[in-house]
Design an enzyme around this catalytic site. Structure first.
Site, PDB file in Angstrom:
ATOM      1  N   GLU A 165       1.518  -3.075  -3.740  1.00 29.39           N
ATOM      2  CA  GLU A 165       1.397  -3.406  -3.090  1.00 29.39           C
ATOM      3  C   GLU A 165       2.226  -2.593  -1.679  1.00 29.39           C
ATOM      4  OE1 GLU A 165      -3.101  -2.479  -0.221  1.00 29.39           O
ATOM      5  OE2 GLU A 165      -3.183  -4.009  -1.585  1.00 29.39           O
ATOM      6  N   GLY A 204      -8.104  -2.800   4.126  1.00 28.55           N
ATOM      7  CA  GLY A 204      -9.617  -3.226   4.977  1.00 28.55           C
ATOM      8  C   GLY A 204      -9.949  -4.644   4.417  1.00 28.55           C
ATOM      9  N   ALA A 205      -8.757  -4.551   3.645  1.00 32.65           N
ATOM     10  CA  ALA A 205      -9.276  -6.712   3.088  1.00 32.65           C
ATOM     11  C   ALA A 205      -7.417  -7.539   3.121  1.00 32.65           C
ATOM     12  CB  ALA A 205     -10.162  -6.468   1.196  1.00 32.65           C
ATOM     13  N   SER A 206      -6.724  -6.114   2.987  1.00 33.97           N
ATOM     14  CA  SER A 206      -5.644  -6.907   3.012  1.00 33.97           C
ATOM     15  C   SER A 206      -4.349  -6.444   3.596  1.00 33.97           C
ATOM     16  CB  SER A 206      -5.185  -7.093   1.544  1.00 33.97           C
ATOM     17  OG  SER A 206      -4.489  -6.257   1.380  1.00 33.97           O
ATOM     18  N   THR A 207      -3.214  -7.337   4.308  1.00 36.13           N
ATOM     19  CA  THR A 207      -2.130  -6.794   4.961  1.00 36.13           C
ATOM     20  C   THR A 207      -1.107  -7.332   4.179  1.00 36.13           C
ATOM     21  OG1 THR A 207      -1.594  -6.841   7.376  1.00 36.13           O
ATOM     22  CG2 THR A 207      -1.840  -8.335   7.121  1.00 36.13           C
ATOM     23  N   GLN A 208      -0.271  -6.038   4.520  1.00 33.02           N
ATOM     24  CA  GLN A 208       1.759  -6.307   4.306  1.00 33.02           C
ATOM     25  C   GLN A 208       2.621  -6.331   4.831  1.00 33.02           C
ATOM     26  OE1 GLN A 208      -1.797  -5.766   1.065  1.00 33.02           O
ATOM     27  NE2 GLN A 208      -1.220  -3.617   1.841  1.00 33.02           N
TER      28      GLN A 208
END
Length: 504
Positions: A165, A204-208
């Site tokens: 992602e 909404g559920a992760s950051t990259q």
């Protein structure tokens, strides 16, 4: 009686010209490429909060092994992400129907059967796969069956890793900025040899976070190599699960509930003063992200009253506590013992980063282009009452209670976590779109997958060279002229003959 005037030169010339024309038709030909047309691809971005369908197209003959892809269409599916349909038989697939119907219209009918369609699920499904692999597989099967009922070339529904992602988001950013390839004024595609830009994605559920670095990547799990347009890139990329905006808010609330002894009413310093809400405990502790805050036993249906106090300093303390900045086993870490090299170059921040940054600018009037302005804007938001915020952003009413917590979180994440400072923060651009394309991982996914898609066979036709064609046209013009002269002379001779006979 007068003899008819003969013109033997004309038929001889006609015969010669005809033979030469026939000989020209036997001249060796060369292959001429027909216009390749376009290939199409569909990517379904199945995020934690919603699903978006993107249609891409690229020339069928491709470019340096990678399709020169543009966005052809976009559709936002109504409802939540596919992971929210657990226990609702067929609902996840049904949620995609309107967008798939639109794709049938947007893509030429003759291309339907060769148009690949992919579904990539992100952090919402990653979490569901952790808590219930069976339900996760069931959801993927349902959406797969729905997609296969359409006349496209279904290539599968998968759960993307956080690394994928992040990397595909980086590809999208640099493609749209023309850092890989651009159309030059000379009328062909060129490699501009520009430095690449890092990517910051907040879902909404992760950051990259993803960027090219010359430093050694000490954890191989955070190293990814890509080849695009004849160039190889080595990326540092890491995805922090449970640090997406929605899951962060849930974790923060769970942490506060635990810190205040699981009482029936709690004080939330990140909520606007005077604002309150009532919710059930299962809405807080129903996620793997809040597992460590869950009490040993509790009634999931029990109610909890959350009362806002609008205290920036206390909010900052609670938000800091959901991060871990200790116990790094590498030479340096961002947080939660994750290795990160020093950030370099420019970055583009998108998804929720863009919306939060835009909200801060709108409600405070600050440009938010430096760490000090970010801090000042965050303080102003956290000290506003709910009614005051509502006056500035009436269209954001359902989300106003969360803006203080979200902006404080972004401040801690970007400045303390990722390590941006007064200088490097100014090199972050907050964007939603670039040109006509949405910024996110889907375009990068399509670009990378186009390396795996076979280029359409370019149709060839036989053609004469321009010189042969010119000679042939010239001779046919001469032939036509000769025929016209011959017909004219015959007609004139016939007329003379008729006059002569009538005289006799």
């Amino acid at each position: 009686m007068a003899q008819r005037c003969a013109h033997p030169v004309v038929p001889v010339a006609l015969l010669v010209f005809g033979l030469v024309a026939i000989l020209l038709l036997t001249v060796p030909t060369r292959d001429v490429r027909e216009a390749p047309g376009f290939m199409y691809g569909i990517v379904l971005d199945a995020g934690s909060s919603h699903t978006a369908l993107y249609i891409y197209k690229w020339p069928a003959d491709k470019q340096n092994g990678t399709g020169v892809v543009t966005q052809h269409g976009e559709c936002q599916a109504k409802g939540g992400g596919i992971s929210s349909y657990v226990g609702q038989q067929g609902a996840a697939g049904q949620s995609l129907q309107a967008c798939l119907d639109q794709a049938v219209i947007d893509i030429p009918k003759e291309r339907h059967h060769v148009t690949p369609v992919y579904l990539g699920a992100t952090a919402g499904m990653r979490l569901l796969n952790i808590s219930s692999p069976e339900q996760s597989n069931q959801i993927l099967q349902e959406v797969g069956q729905k997609i296969q009922s359409y006349p496209f070339n279904y290539r599968g529904a998968v759960i993307l890793s956080g690394q994928e992602e992040g990397a595909y988001g980086w590809v999208t950013v640099n493609y749209l900025l023309e850092n890989f390839i651009k159309y030059g004024f000379v009328g062909r595609w060129l490699s501009p040899n520009r430095p690449t830009v890092g990517a910051l994605d907040l879902g909404g559920a992760s950051t990259q976070i993803t960027f090219v670095t010359r430093e050694e990547v000490e954890d191989n799990r955070d190293l990814m190599k890509l080849r695009l347009y004849g160039q190889e890139y080595s990326l540092y990329t890491h995805s922090f699960l449970c640090y997406g905006q929605d899951q962060m808010l849930k974790r923060l609330l769970a942490h506060i509930v635990k810190s205040q002894g699981y009482s029936e009413s709690i004080d939330h310093p990140c909520y606007p003063e005077g604002h309150s809400r009532v919710l059930q405990l299962h809405n807080i502790f129903n996620s793997p992200c809040t597992a460590k805050y869950k009490p040993s036993s509790y009634n999931p249906q029990a109610s909890l009253t959350v009362q806002g106090s609008g205290n920036y300093e206390e909010c900052l303390v609670y938000v800091n506590e959901i991060f871990s900045f200790d116990n790094c086993r590498f030479s340096k870490c961002s947080f939660d013992r994750v290795f990160q090299p020093n950030i370099t170059g420019s970055f583009m921040a998108f998804s929720a980063f863009f919306y939060l940054h835009s909200f801060l600018q709108k409600i405070t009037g600050l440009t938010v282009s430096s760490p000090s302005q970010l801090e000042e804007a965050t303080k102003r938001v956290c000290r506003m009452g709910f009614s005051e915020m509502l006056l500035h952003a009436p269209d954001q009413k359902p989300y106003l209670q969360d803006y203080c917590a979200s902006t404080v979180f972004v401040k801690v994440l970007v400045l303390q976590g990722y390590g941006f400072n007064e200088t490097s923060f100014r090199h972050i651009t907050f964007s939603k779109k670039a040109g006509d394309a949405s910024v996110g991982w889907a375009l990068g996914y399509m670009l990378s997958l186009s390396n795996l898609l076979p280029a359409e066979r370019v149709e060839l036709r036989k053609a004469l060279t321009p010189g042969a064609w010119g000679g042939l046209i010239f001779l046919f013009v001469l032939l036509l002229t000769a025929v016209l002269i011959f017909i004219f002379l015959r007609a004139r001779d016939g007329k003379k003959k008729g006059v002569s006979e009538s005289t006799i």
